[in-house]
Each structure stands twice: as structure tokens, then as C-alpha cells.
Design an enzyme around this catalytic site. Structure first.
Site, PDB file in Angstrom:
ATOM      1  N   TYR A  22      -4.676  -9.335  -2.260  1.00  0.00           N
ATOM      2  CA  TYR A  22      -5.260  -8.252  -1.468  1.00  0.00           C
ATOM      3  C   TYR A  22      -5.510  -8.704  -0.027  1.00  0.00           C
ATOM      4  CZ  TYR A  22      -8.436  -4.246  -0.723  1.00  0.00           C
ATOM      5  OH  TYR A  22      -9.028  -3.102  -0.278  1.00  0.00           O
ATOM      6  N   PRO A  31       1.118   2.154   2.785  1.00  0.00           N
ATOM      7  CA  PRO A  31      -0.176   1.659   3.255  1.00  0.00           C
ATOM      8  C   PRO A  31      -1.176   1.348   2.147  1.00  0.00           C
ATOM      9  CG  PRO A  31      -0.002   4.011   3.604  1.00  0.00           C
ATOM     10  CD  PRO A  31       1.310   3.571   3.051  1.00  0.00           C
TER      11      PRO A  31
END
Ligand code: APR
Length: 388
Positions: free
Chosen positions: A385, A290
Site C-alpha cells: 500500500y 487510482p
């Protein structure tokens, strides 16, 4: 078509199949209430929002989600913020708790007449190497049954029946244990920063992620094997404040820890994502740590690619999309894995008896410094990102 699992992958797929007029049923092990309240991820990439928009599935996230375009790094060398919404492709995240997205997708699917069986656990996928695969199931009351379909989509996560039914050697399993564990916390308190916060500290990483105005997620790196209840609430807050350097940069909004769990950072990829009539998507295809919030975004992307390919095959007799499904998804998956691994190395010293060498420690510091100072590095970061 039988779809296993009602997470983001299975529900997006189910909605898109329904939209194309393809008959399908979703088999979900858990109850509806469980699926709708399970707190998981919450960062939706711009491309994910575009996919959901394309199919009219984004109304809830536009109404209740929040746009985020900045993250902050805190280290011994100071702090800096990256306005990634103004860098790279200038894209934003939408922060929207995954259980709300799942609830929206489920409501939409059921309102449109989609079939779903809750509390129905897929036990095994049989005859996947034929054109008539079957799924055996066990319902909550113990009754067993069998579903047949032209294709089965395994969207039932890493511990689901789809993976477990793959014969030995049918697919290659790449895996990586990153040697890092997080204590993941959901707290009843407003966010303490306007941005995602990443604190790099000698005692370990600490992370801050907004969820809603009332709920915030925090992460604390802990030694692998630490039980989730090992740390008291006071110790958790003291440790968060220390690593986030609250004395320098302002206190955190403290609140009750309402959920906690250990997240061992590991990743894997199955290759190919198909075995005959069985296709894998979401966590069933690849688990991604994660650290860069990619899991749900990949799941949605793969579900759209699979839905298009299935429609081509089932409605128009064109099998090419299904033939290329695995290779197309793996390109995105490996790119996300690569970035996620880069983030892990940026943020953590590996745990364990040897820890991190002084050489690697200094490399990590230098990597953060180039992120702070180099515009091209920042653009690269922003693109990866928010992107999938
Ligand atoms: N039979 C039926 N359903 C099953 C079975 C089974 N044997 N095993 C698991 N399931 C169900 C689970 O209860 C769950 O609802 O499959 C669903 C899988 O959903 P997710 O775990 O949310 O996986 P996916 O849809 O692939 O979403 C992936 O979401 O939370 C993020 O980052 C996370 O990467 C993850 C992403």
C-alpha cells in the site's frame, strides 16, 4: 534533451537533468496556471519522498504535507482500521495535493534556469529510431516549430504525442478495463475521518481521502456511462452517508462539491518503454487505476531512473542504464498493477448486467475478513500500500 509534459514525471526529470548539467527543454501543452491548479492525486509513498529529498525537491511537502499511517474499512460486518504505518516496513504516506507538488517542482526548475515552453503542444515525435529524433510542435497562436535533441522523454500522459508517435507494432500494449467507474468529488469540507476510508457496500464502493484541512476527496462507484452531473449534491451526500454507514459511525462533514468527474478504472502498460531514442515515463508508460494511488509515485520513480540512465549515457558514455531502463521500470509497474488490481477486487462488485456472483461476493467478504484478522496479510497489505 526534449521532455514532453510538465506533470510529476516531466518535472522531476527536468529538475534532475538540470542538476546533472544536461541541457533540456520541457514542452507543455497547457498554460502555467492550468498546470499549477489541476487537482489530481495526493498520496506520496515514503520512497517518493526519499527520491524528492535526495534532490532537494521535498521542502514544500515537508512543510505543508500531512503524514498518514492508517486506513479504515467499513463493511456489513463492521469496521476496522489498519495502522499500516506500524505494519510491514512501517512507512507512512505524505498527503500533499499533486498541484502543490507540481508547483514546487516547476518553481524550482524555473528558478534554477530550466527552460520550459508552456502552451506548446507536441504534435509528433519523428525519427525516433535514429540518434537525432525531432519533435514537431504547435503553439497557442498556431505557429508551428520543430525541436531536435539526442533523446526525447515522453512524459505527456496517455493521450500525449509520445504514445501517438509509436509506429504500429513497435511496443506491446497490455490493457485492462476493470468494469468499474467512480464519480470523483472534491468537496469544500474538512475530512470526516482521520484516515483514508474505504466503504464496501451492496450499492457500490465509497471512498474518503483527506487532502487538506479544508478540502476532502470522495469517490462513489457509479454505473459505467453515468454522466458526471447526473447526481445532485443532496443525492451525493445521501449516498455517501449511506455507503459510509454514517448512522452507525458518525456523520460526514458536508460541504459544497467544487469539482466532479467520472473516473473509469482502467489500466494499461506499454512494453518496452523505449522506442529508439524515445523513452516513456509516467502515464505515457503505464496508466494505473487510482484504487491504490500509485500513478504519481511510479512517475517520480521512473523519472529518477531515467535521469540517472541519461546522465550515464550523455555525460559518461555508458549506455547500460538506458538499455535496462524499461525492464527496471516494468518490474515496479507490474507489481503496482498487481496490487492495484487486488484493491479493485477487494472493494468492488463489477458493474454490468450480471453484477457479481454470490460465489465471488463471498470470496470478497472472506478476503476482507483475512485482512482484518491475519497479521501476515496486514503486513503484506502495508508493504504494498505504501510501497512502490
Ligand atoms: N504536448 C505537450 N504536453 C502535453 C501533451 C502534448 N501533446 N499532451 C499532454 N501534455 C501534458 C499535459 O498537459 C500534462 O501537463 O503532459 C503532462 C502530463 O502530466 P500528467 O498527466 O500529470 O502525467 P505524469 O507526469 O505522467 O503523472 C502521472 O500523476 O496525477 C497523477 O495519477 C496520476 O498517474 C498520474 C500521474
Amino acid at each position: 534533451m526534449v521532455v514532453l509534459g510538465a506533470g510529476p514525471a516531466g518535472l522531476v526529470l527536468g529538475n534532475l537533468l538540470l542538476e546533472s548539467g544536461i541541457d533540456c527543454v520541457i514542452l507543455e501543452r497547457a498554460s502555467r496556471a492550468h498546470v499549477e491548479t489541476r487537482a489530481r492525486a495526493g498520496f506520496l509513498a515514503a520512497n517518493t519522498v526519499r527520491i524528492l529529498d535526495r534532490h532537494g525537491l521535498a521542502e514544500g511537502l515537508h512543510r505543508r504535507g500531512q503524514k498518514h499511517g492508517a486506513c479504515e474499512f467499513r463493511t456489513d460486518d463492521g469496521r476496522f482500521s489498519l495502522d499500516y504505518g506500524r505494519l510491514g516496513r512501517e512507512e507512512l504516506h505524505t498527503v500533499y495535493p499533486q498541484q502543490e507538488l507540481v508547483t514546487d517542482l516547476l518553481t524550482r526548475y524555473m528558478d534554477a534556469g530550466g527552460r520550459i515552453r508552456f502552451e506548446t503542444k507536441a504534435v509528433a515525435v519523428l525519427d525516433a529510431d535514429t540518434a537525432q529524433p525531432a519533435v514537431t510542435v504547435r503553439e497557442a497562436d498556431g505557429r508551428t516549430g520543430r525541436w531536435r535533441a539526442r533523446y526525447v522523454a515522453g512524459c505527456d500522459g496517455r493521450h500525449g504525442a509520445a504514445r501517438a508517435s509509436l509506429p504500429p507494432g513497435a511496443v506491446r500494449h497490455h490493457r485492462r478495463d476493470h468494469g468499474v467507474s467512480w464519480l470523483g468529488l472534491l468537496v469544500e469540507a474538512p475530512p470526516s475521518l482521520d484516515a483514508v476510508g474505504y466503504a464496501v457496500h451492496d450499492r457500490g464502493f465509497a471512498g474518503h481521502m483527506a487532502r487538506t484541512p479544508e478540502i476532502t476527496r470522495y469517490y462513489l462507484q457509479c454505473a459505467p456511462g453515468t454522466p458526471a452531473d447526473a447526481w445532485s449534491q443532496d443525492r451525493i451526500w445521501d449516498e455517501l452517508e449511506l455507503r459510509m454507514r454514517a448512522r452507525q459511525y458518525g456523520p460526514l462533514h458536508r460541504g459544497r462539491v467544487v469539482q466532479r468527474g467520472i473516473v473509469d478504472l482502467d489500466s494499461d502498460v506499454l512494453e518496452p518503454l523505449r522506442h529508439g531514442s524515445l523513452f516513456l515515463a509516467g502515464d505515457a508508460a503505464s496508466v494505473i487505476s487510482p484504487s491504490a494511488a500509485k500513478g504519481a509515485n511510479l512517475a517520480v520513480l521512473e523519472a529518477e531512473i531515467l535521469a540517472d540512465a541519461l546522465a550515464d549515457d550523455l555525460l559518461r558514455g555508458e549506455a547500460e542504464g538506458l538499455d535496462h531502463y524499461s525492464a527496471r521500470c516494468l518490474t515496479y509497474i507490474w507489481r503496482a498493477q498487481e496490487f492495484s488490481q487486488w484493491m479493485i477486487r477487494l472493494l468492488h462488485a463489477p458493474s454490468g448486467p450480471d453484477g457479481e456472483s454470490s460465489f465471488h461476493h463471498s470470496l470478497r467478504r472472506s478476503r476482507i475478513e483475512s485482512l482484518r484478522t491475519s497479521r501476515s496479510q496486514q503486513d503484506w497489505f502495508a508493504e504494498n500500500y505504501v510501497g512502490v
